[in-house]
Design an enzyme around this catalytic site. Structure first.
Site, PDB file in Angstrom:
ATOM      1  N   LYS A  67       0.602  -1.623   0.345  1.00 18.83           N
ATOM      2  CA  LYS A  67       0.262  -0.030  -0.350  1.00 18.83           C
ATOM      3  C   LYS A  67       0.657   1.240  -0.051  1.00 18.83           C
ATOM      4  O   LYS A  67       0.340   2.114  -0.518  1.00 18.83           O
ATOM      5  CB  LYS A  67      -1.058  -0.151   1.512  1.00 18.83           C
ATOM      6  CG  LYS A  67      -1.473  -1.519   1.253  1.00 18.83           C
ATOM      7  CD  LYS A  67      -3.343  -1.147   0.495  1.00 18.83           C
ATOM      8  CE  LYS A  67      -4.932  -0.981   1.063  1.00 18.83           C
ATOM      9  NZ  LYS A  67      -4.950  -2.222   0.810  1.00 18.83           N
ATOM     10  N   SER A 320       1.003 -10.142  -0.435  1.00 13.59           N
ATOM     11  CA  SER A 320       0.750  -8.815  -1.270  1.00 13.59           C
ATOM     12  C   SER A 320       0.713  -8.015   0.400  1.00 13.59           C
ATOM     13  O   SER A 320       1.205  -6.589   0.776  1.00 13.59           O
ATOM     14  CB  SER A 320      -0.751  -7.805  -1.159  1.00 13.59           C
ATOM     15  OG  SER A 320      -1.395  -8.870  -0.379  1.00 13.59           O
TER      16      SER A 320
END
Ligand SMILES: *Cc1c(COP(=O)(O)O)cnc(C)c1O
Length: 338
Positions: A67, A320
Site C-alpha cells: 500500500k 501482498s
C-alpha cells in the site's frame, strides 16, 4: 445483496484515464519510499503445481504491505497547498499505515479513520507511525462516512485506498518490477478487494502483452468485486470477519476507476476459504520462512488446493502483505501441525 440505487451513469465509468506512462511516473516518483521487493522462485510450489512459481514478496515492503506504493505516489503528487492542509484516510489497516508513514516522512499531518472492528494492534501500529487515529462505526463504510465528515469540517485531503488514479498507478509499479525480473511471465495471481492492486498491475501487464493472464483471488466469505462483476455494476454485500481482513470492505457504490478496470482486465476471479487461507499462511511460514498475513496468502492458498488451470508456465503470485498479529500466526501454526 444490496444493489446501488444511485448508479445510473455507466458511460462515465468506462473511461479511466490511467496509462502505462502513469505507472512509470509513479515508479520514478516513489523510488525513495517503496523498495523493489524480491521475486522469490518457489521450488516447493513449482514441484507441487507444475508451474514455475515466483512469489512477489510485498510482505517485505516498507510498512509491511504494497500500500505504500499508492500512498507515496498520491502524496508526492499533492500541491504544497494541499500538503499544508493534511491528509485523511479511511482504512482497515495497511492503507492507513502507508498514508501515516509517508505523511510523517513528508512532514504532512495525517488523520486515519477506522471502524471499531479493526484489531487493536493495527491501531497501535498506526499511531506509532505518526497517524492520528479516529475510530468510528462497525464497518469500513461507516468509517468512510466519518472520514467524509472530517474532510468537510477540517479541509483534509482524502486519500482513497484504491479508487484513485495515483493510487492505482502506484500499485502498478509492482507490475513493472515483475516484468524486469521475469519478462517471460505468463500469468499472475493477485489478491483482490477494492481492485487497486489488480488494476494497476494488470494495466502494466496487459500493455506489455494481452496474453498475460490476470487472475484475481478473493475471499469466499465476501467478495464484493466479484458480486459487482456478476451484477454488471458496483454492489454492496454483507461484511464478514476473515483471516484476510485486509481484503474486507466494499468497492464503493460510486466506484469509477477500479471496477471498470478490473472488469476489462481480469481474466478470472477465484475465491478461497478461511481454511485454505490459513494453510497458505502456514505454508509460507513453514516452507519459505516468510511471515505473511491472510490477505497476502490467498494466491498461495489457491495454488495449494489446485484452484487454477491453464495459466501457462511462469506464474507470479503477489504476496501482498505481512502485517499479521504474531499470536494469530502462532495459533495457526499450532493448528496446522496438529
Ligand atoms: C489492500 C490490500 C489488498 C487488496 O488491495 P485492493 O487494491 O483493495 O484490491 C490485498 N492485500 C493486502 C495485504 C492489502 O493491504
Amino acid at each position: 445483496m444490496m444493489f446501488s440505487s444511485s448508479n445510473g451513469d455507466a458511460d462515465s465509468m468506462d473511461k479511466p484515464e490511467i496509462f502505462l506512462r502513469d505507472v512509470f511516473l509513479a515508479r520514478q516518483r516513489c523510488s525513495g519510499f517503496a523498495q523493489k521487493t524480491p521475486l522469490l522462485h518457489s521450488s516447493a510450489l513449482s514441484a507441487s503445481t507444475g508451474y514455475e512459481v515466483f512469489l512477489k514478496l510485498e510482505n517485505l515492503q516498507q510498512t509491511g504491505s504494497f500500500k505504500i506504493r499508492g500512498a507515496a505516489n498520491k502524496l508526492l503528487s499533492l500541491s504544497s497547498e494541499e500538503r499544508q492542509r493534511g491528509v485523511l484516510a479511511f482504512s482497515t489497516g495497511n492503507h492507513g499505515r502507508a498514508v501515516a508513514y509517508v505523511a510523517a516522512q513528508l512532514g504532512i499531518r495525517s488523520v486515519i479513520c477506522m471502524s471499531h472492528r479493526v484489531p487493536r494492534y493495527r491501531v497501535e501500529a498506526m499511531e506509532a507511525l505518526g497517524g492520528e487515529v479516529v475510530l468510528s462505526g462497525q464497518s469500513q463504510d461507516e468509517a468512510y462516512l466519518k472520514a467524509l465528515e472530517l474532510e468537510r469540517k477540517e479541509g483534509l485531503i482524502m486519500v482513497k485506498p484504491f479508487d484513485d488514479p495515483h493510487v492505482i498507478a502506484g500499485q502498478g509499479t509492482i507490475g513493472i518490477e515483475i516484468l524486469e525480473d521475469l519478462p517471460e511471465v505468463d500469468s499472475l495471481l493477485i489478491p483482490l478487494s477494492g481492485g487497486g492492486l489488480l488494476a494497476g498491475i494488470a494495466l502494466a501487464m496487459k500493455a506489455t502483452s494481452p496474453a498475460i493472464k490476470i487472475v484475481g483471488v478473493g475471499l469466499e466469505v465476501s467478495c464484493p468485486m466479484q458480486a459487482s462483476l456478476q451484477a454488471g455494476l458496483p454492489v454492496e454485500i454483507e461484511e464478514k470477519d476473515s483471516l484476510g481482513d485486509a481484503l474486507l470492505g466494499g468497492i464503493g457504490l460510486d466506484n469509477c476507476y477500479t471496477f471498470p478496470m478490473v472488469r476489462d482486465l481480469v481474466d478470472e476471479v477465484i475465491l478461497v476459504s478461511e481454511k485454505e487461507i490459513a494453510a497458505g499462511m502456514f505454508y509460507a511460514f513453514d516452507t519459505h520462512r516468510q511471515v505473511i498475513e491472510g490477505a497476502g496468502a490467498v494466491g498461495i492458498a489457491a495454488l495449494l488446493v489446485d484452484k487454477t488451470s491453464h495459466l501457462g508456465k511462469n506464474l507470479a503470485v503477489v504476496v501482498s502483505g505481512g502485517n499479521v498479529d504474531p499470536r494469530l500466526l502462532a495459533e495457526i501454526a499450532w493448528r496446522e501441525y496438529a
